[in-house]
Design a protein around this motif. Structure first.
Motif, PDB file in Angstrom:
ATOM      1  N   LEU B 258      29.207  -6.246   5.394  1.00 53.36           N
ATOM      2  CA  LEU B 258      29.308  -5.194   4.510  1.00 53.36           C
ATOM      3  C   LEU B 258      29.692  -5.549   3.009  1.00 53.36           C
ATOM      4  N   THR B 259      30.239  -6.659   2.856  1.00 54.61           N
ATOM      5  CA  THR B 259      30.434  -6.870   1.391  1.00 54.61           C
ATOM      6  C   THR B 259      29.095  -7.415   0.711  1.00 54.61           C
ATOM      7  N   VAL B 260      28.288  -7.906   1.507  1.00 55.99           N
ATOM      8  CA  VAL B 260      26.929  -8.608   1.093  1.00 55.99           C
ATOM      9  C   VAL B 260      26.056  -7.266   0.622  1.00 55.99           C
ATOM     10  N   LEU B 261      26.131  -6.243   1.655  1.00 60.58           N
ATOM     11  CA  LEU B 261      25.245  -5.232   1.875  1.00 60.58           C
ATOM     12  C   LEU B 261      25.743  -4.110   0.352  1.00 60.58           C
ATOM     13  N   SER B 262      27.018  -4.339   0.203  1.00 62.31           N
ATOM     14  CA  SER B 262      27.515  -3.392  -0.764  1.00 62.31           C
ATOM     15  C   SER B 262      26.866  -4.028  -2.089  1.00 62.31           C
ATOM     16  N   PHE B 263      27.071  -5.000  -2.222  1.00 60.59           N
ATOM     17  CA  PHE B 263      26.871  -5.643  -3.452  1.00 60.59           C
ATOM     18  C   PHE B 263      25.290  -5.859  -3.959  1.00 60.59           C
ATOM     19  N   ASN B 264      24.609  -5.924  -2.722  1.00 61.17           N
ATOM     20  CA  ASN B 264      23.226  -5.488  -2.886  1.00 61.17           C
ATOM     21  C   ASN B 264      22.561  -4.392  -3.125  1.00 61.17           C
ATOM     22  N   LEU B 265      23.346  -3.312  -2.646  1.00 63.84           N
ATOM     23  CA  LEU B 265      22.885  -2.124  -2.687  1.00 63.84           C
ATOM     24  C   LEU B 265      23.369  -1.523  -4.289  1.00 63.84           C
ATOM     25  N   ILE B 266      24.504  -1.906  -4.780  1.00 66.90           N
ATOM     26  CA  ILE B 266      24.778  -1.827  -6.250  1.00 66.90           C
ATOM     27  C   ILE B 266      23.696  -2.369  -6.960  1.00 66.90           C
ATOM     28  N   GLY B 267      23.654  -3.852  -7.002  1.00 64.62           N
ATOM     29  CA  GLY B 267      22.739  -4.559  -7.812  1.00 64.62           C
ATOM     30  C   GLY B 267      21.533  -4.069  -7.756  1.00 64.62           C
ATOM     31  N   ASP B 268      20.629  -3.850  -6.600  1.00 61.97           N
ATOM     32  CA  ASP B 268      19.294  -3.316  -6.632  1.00 61.97           C
ATOM     33  C   ASP B 268      19.245  -1.951  -7.440  1.00 61.97           C
ATOM     34  N   SER B 269      19.955  -0.759  -7.243  1.00 64.32           N
ATOM     35  CA  SER B 269      20.020   0.395  -7.782  1.00 64.32           C
ATOM     36  C   SER B 269      20.240   0.111  -9.063  1.00 64.32           C
ATOM     37  N   LEU B 270      21.225  -0.627  -9.599  1.00 62.12           N
ATOM     38  CA  LEU B 270      21.578  -0.950 -11.091  1.00 62.12           C
ATOM     39  C   LEU B 270      20.300  -1.571 -11.924  1.00 62.12           C
ATOM     40  N   ARG B 271      19.601  -2.539 -11.161  1.00 63.56           N
ATOM     41  CA  ARG B 271      18.476  -3.005 -11.611  1.00 63.56           C
ATOM     42  C   ARG B 271      17.555  -1.999 -11.837  1.00 63.56           C
ATOM     43  N   ASP B 272      17.285  -0.941 -11.007  1.00 65.76           N
ATOM     44  CA  ASP B 272      16.202   0.187 -11.165  1.00 65.76           C
ATOM     45  C   ASP B 272      16.542   1.070 -12.437  1.00 65.76           C
ATOM     46  N   ILE B 273      17.973   1.176 -12.661  1.00 67.54           N
ATOM     47  CA  ILE B 273      18.396   1.824 -13.715  1.00 67.54           C
ATOM     48  C   ILE B 273      18.135   1.201 -15.024  1.00 67.54           C
ATOM     49  N   VAL B 274      18.586  -0.052 -14.916  1.00 60.05           N
ATOM     50  CA  VAL B 274      18.500  -0.757 -16.398  1.00 60.05           C
ATOM     51  C   VAL B 274      17.052  -1.297 -16.712  1.00 60.05           C
ATOM     52  N   ASP B 275      16.216  -1.557 -15.634  1.00 55.74           N
ATOM     53  CA  ASP B 275      14.686  -1.876 -15.780  1.00 55.74           C
ATOM     54  C   ASP B 275      13.795  -0.708 -15.631  1.00 55.74           C
ATOM     55  N   PRO B 276      13.293   0.031 -16.648  1.00 57.00           N
ATOM     56  CA  PRO B 276      12.818   1.223 -16.222  1.00 57.00           C
ATOM     57  C   PRO B 276      11.545   0.853 -15.783  1.00 57.00           C
TER      58      PRO B 276
END
Lengths: 295, 282, 277
Positions: B258-276
């Motif tokens: 769950l820890t790995v999943l949650s941080f991957n989810l956050i990281g992936d979506s943040l990346r989409d937001i930051v990198d247009p």
């Protein structure tokens, strides 16, 4: 030519290698910029005009040839000395968006140039920045704003202010108005002319647009495939073009009072020049590159 | 015009994956921070209950082979795992970031040499590097953290170099160079503010890999040593009882997942937001 | 002049924004017949590109469109996605500013030009290839077979734009919409592409909606012109009338700010004169 030219290049060559290909951007270019003049460099994409401008400010180093600034040959100097000599050469870029840092207030971006020059009192810097903004026709309090708050024309004014911060003698403007709306273009050109009148400035003005060059420049060098094919006063080039390429270029410019008929005009075969080709003078410093083989 | 409209539409509601990731992460972090107040038993106390008890209302996650309460152990174990992860990521990011920036802004030769070196290191899986390092340094929580941090350096160096090199090519950097702004100041004033966002995102992504490495090392007995309740260590101790008491493996395993999943989810979506550029592609 | 092939009536496009409704296009009407070139000229944000997007149903989702658009006598403003696909290509061809972005970099030109006809119109690959060859010849490409075998990156900017135009001709559309087709090109190449458009008009009888910011291009290429600003058509008529005897102040301003070589020389001369005094 009585006084020493401000900037002189002699037999300048530049090649880039990419994927085993070598692209020759410049094939032996010689040119001089006199004190206080605006020298236009006109040509199409791939002509080498931007490379020439980038070498003039030190963003690229030539593969061969000489670069003289204020009478001193600087391409043989150590990088440190060369950089110091080129401090008085600044540049204005084409794209008013990517040429400003999106995350820094514009006043700070202009001020950084003053800071780098040795000024360390930010209050003094801020005052100078405000003066610079004033000079380019912007409000003094704009210094605190970020680039995204400005229009394209305003951004280009900011970029001009930044270029003026180190008190340059030479400003290379690389297509400074081609990304702007027509009504804004004229304003920026007027600003550049005005700034030159105020101070000790000379421009190298790089453009693909004959009309813009006609408006601002004293002399024009026409570039084609890494060579200057014709050079002379702006009126001589426009009213009495000699080289077939210059004629093509002038003829292609859209104009009023002419209709396209759809019939393709006879394509003039452009001469391919060699390194041995020489310029012939057709009067008053108007020179044309002559193909040796054609005679 | 159209772009502003699109962004305002996108910002109106949080994507489900981000919400899920954020929710999970908050629960996990809070549980670890507050573990002393939440855990019903002393996690180190043997025979807090009968040995190998199945999960029940009293022992939520059951007990292990020494009769220790597994729920309490997993809770407090989170502190160790998250602590190792954060320390390793922060130090790895700092060192890797500096190396990457140095490579991008200190001339062609240094750039080439550093990049080749980074590429060679980067071609090994980071867990393998961590493993080799711990084998060399010796087991223990400090060495494990150090090893994980070092194993993350090539990744962060590469990422930082990439971001900095992209920034370096922009005209505003060229303009700053023409103004003779020194490299150090150029990086600090112009480059850093433009890449920190992306670096934070990459930090989030590296965090999950650090947690995995930490658990992996502990599982192999090279990281946190028993009886300290790190998730990997609990797994390792429980693996002999996989048939008799599978809950000893299930709960710490789930925690890691769950820890790995949650941080991957956050990281992936943040990346989409930051990198247009990646927008709408995910 | 024949009956209009494209007829736009009271077209409006609005976007809801935080500050209220934004009118990207505000009640414009115009006609385009076959065999003529109508230019929409204006600065950025004038709504000229938005107009072409509405005709092709390519507006962003947030946009709301009202009004009537008829192509070849058929109202297309309420057509569904599937039906509009048929209109694109068969009735209206589209040419964009940047040819590279509309070409797939990993497919040969032959593949790209035959894919659409083969898949959507049930044409055999051989027939599609023959059409592609004819179209390439139509746009003045001397060796169509060589170009067909190439990839987009092997072509020059001007060639790519020619290929794009050829591709848009494949289904013999009645009109072409050319959105800043020469803005990304060199002047000499621009000149050739404009010659080509005029040639297509004369030879194939295509109607062309030419969207541009360059009033000089309008002067020598278009038959009629509509001057746009703030989503409205301010002035419309024959090119000679509108540019020769402009009625609207904005048209006058646009003409005044347009830089030409002759004007440039004169203005510079005047500046030097003033400096000397």
């Amino acid at each position: 030519m009585t006084s020493k030219p401000l900037l002189r290049v002699e037999g300048l060559r530049k090649s880039f290698s990419a994927n085993r290909h070598t692209v020759h951007a410049l094939n032996g270019v010689s040119l001089a910029l006199e004190q206080g003049e605006t020298l236009g460099i006109i040509g199409e994409s791939g002509s080498g005009k931007s490379t020439l401008g980038r070498i003039a400010v030190g963003l690229e180093t030539p593969t061969a040839g000489e670069l003289h600034v204020e009478g001193m040959r600087i391409d043989t100097m150590s990088p440190r000395l060369r950089r110091d000599k080129l401090r008085r050469c600044q540049m204005i870029f084409q794209d008013p968006y990517s040429s400003l840092n999106p995350r820094l207030p514009v006043g700070r971006q202009i001020g950084e140039g003053l800071f780098a020059r040795g000024e360390s009192d930010w209050r003094a810097i801020d005052a100078t920045v405000a003066d610079l903004l004033d000079r380019v026709g912007l409000k003094r309090e704009f210094a605190k704003r970020y680039p995204h708050e400005f229009s394209g024309g305003q951004r280009q004014r900011i970029a001009i202010a930044r270029a003026l911060a180190p008190d340059p003698h030479i400003v290379v403007a690389d297509e400074p108005v081609s990304a702007l709306d027509v009504s804004i273009q004229a304003q920026i050109l007027d600003l550049l002319a005005e700034l030159k009148k105020q101070g000790d400035l000379s421009y190298i003005f790089i453009s693909h647009d004959m009309a813009v060059v006609a408006r601002l420049c004293d002399r024009v060098a026409v570039m084609h495939r890494g060579r200057i094919v014709e050079c002379g006063s702006v009126s001589a080039i426009i009213e009495n073009p000699q080289h077939p390429y210059t004629r093509n270029l002038l003829d292609a410019v859209p104009r009023f009072g002419r209709r396209r008929t759809g019939q393709k005009p006879v394509v003039v075969r452009l001469p391919l020049h060699n390194d041995g080709d020489c310029f012939i003078d057709v009067g008053e410093g108007h020179v044309v590159l002559q193909s040796a083989s054609s005679e | 015009m159209t772009s502003t409209i699109q962004t305002s539409v996108q910002r109106r509601h949080l994507p489900f994956s981000v919400a899920l990731g954020l929710g999970l992460a908050i629960v996990i972090i809070m549980a670890s921070l507050l573990s002393p107040y939440l855990m019903p038993f002393d996690p180190m106390r043997m025979a807090a209950g009968p040995r190998l008890t199945a999960p029940s209302m009293k022992y939520l996650f059951g007990t292990d082979e020494f009769g220790r309460d597994l729920f309490s152990r997993v809770l407090i174990g989170g502190r160790l795992s998250l602590g190792i992860g954060i320390t390793a990521v922060v130090s790895g990011l700092l060192v890797g970031g500096l190396v990457g920036l140095f490579a991008a802004f200190s001339g062609r030769t240094i750039e080439t040499v550093l990049l080749r070196l980074i590429d060679v290191l980067y071609s090994f899986p980071d867990t393998l590097i961590a493993l080799a390092l711990v084998a060399f340094l010796g087991p223990g929580i400090g060495n494990a953290t150090l090893a994980i941090a070092i194993s993350l350096v090539p990744f962060y160096a590469r990422v930082t170099y990439g971001l900095a090199a992209a920034e370096r090519a922009k005209p505003y950097i060229e303009a700053a160079r023409l103004a003779r702004i020194r490299s150090g100041r150029l990086v600090r004033v112009h480059v850093m503010p433009n890449i920190t966002q992306s670096l934070i995102v990459m930090g989030t992504l590296g965090f999950s890999s650090a947690i995995l490495s930490a658990s992996g090392l502990s599982f192999l007995g090279l990281g946190v040593q028993p009886p300290s309740p790190e998730w990997g260590a609990i797994l390792a101790a429980g693996r002999n009882y996989i048939t008799k008491a599978p809950w000893i493996l299930i709960f710490p395993g789930l925690a890691i997942c769950l820890t790995v999943l949650s941080f991957n989810l956050i990281g992936d979506s943040l990346r989409d937001i930051v990198d247009p550029r990646r927008k709408g592609r995910s | 002049m024949s009956a209009p092939y494209l007829s736009v009536r009271n077209l409006s496009v609005t976007f809801p924004t935080k500050a209220g409704t934004f009118h990207a296009i505000d009640d414009i009407s115009f006609d385009l017949a076959r065999g003529e070139i109508l230019a929409l000229v204006g600065e950025s944000g004038s709504g000229k590109s938005m107009t072409s997007l509405s005709i092709m149903h390519l507006l962003p989702e947030a946009a709301e469109m009202s009004g009537r658009i008829e192509i070849d006598g058929r109202d297309i403003s309420a057509l569904g996605r599937r039906e509009i696909e048929d209109v694109r290509g068969a009735k209206v061809g589209m040419i964009f500013q940047e040819p590279m972005t509309s070409l797939n970099p990993v497919l040969t030109i032959a593949r790209q030009m035959t894919e659409g006809p083969v898949r959507h119109n049930g044409v055999s690959r051989r027939d599609a290839l023959a059409t592609a060859r004819t179209c390439l010849e139509d746009v003045g490409i001397a060796e169509p077979d060589r170009v067909l075998a190439q990839y987009p990156h092997q072509l020059s900017g001007g060639m790519r734009q020619r290929v794009m135009i050829a591709a848009s001709l494949a289904l013999q559309p009645g009109i072409l919409i050319a959105d800043e087709p020469t803005t990304a090109l060199d002047v000499t190449v621009q000149s050739q592409v404009l010659d080509l458009l005029v040639d297509l008009k004369a030879r194939l009888g295509s109607g062309i909606l030419l969207i541009t910011h360059d009033i000089g291009v309008v002067a020598e290429t278009a038959d009629r012109v509509a001057v746009m600003r703030g989503g409205r058509i301010l002035e419309m008529g024959a090119v000679d009338n509108v540019l020769g005897v402009p009625q609207h102040d904005y048209t006058k301003a646009l003409l005044a700010s347009h830089l030409t070589v002759e004007k440039g020389l004169m203005q510079r001369g005047a500046q030097c004169e003033r400096a000397r005094q």
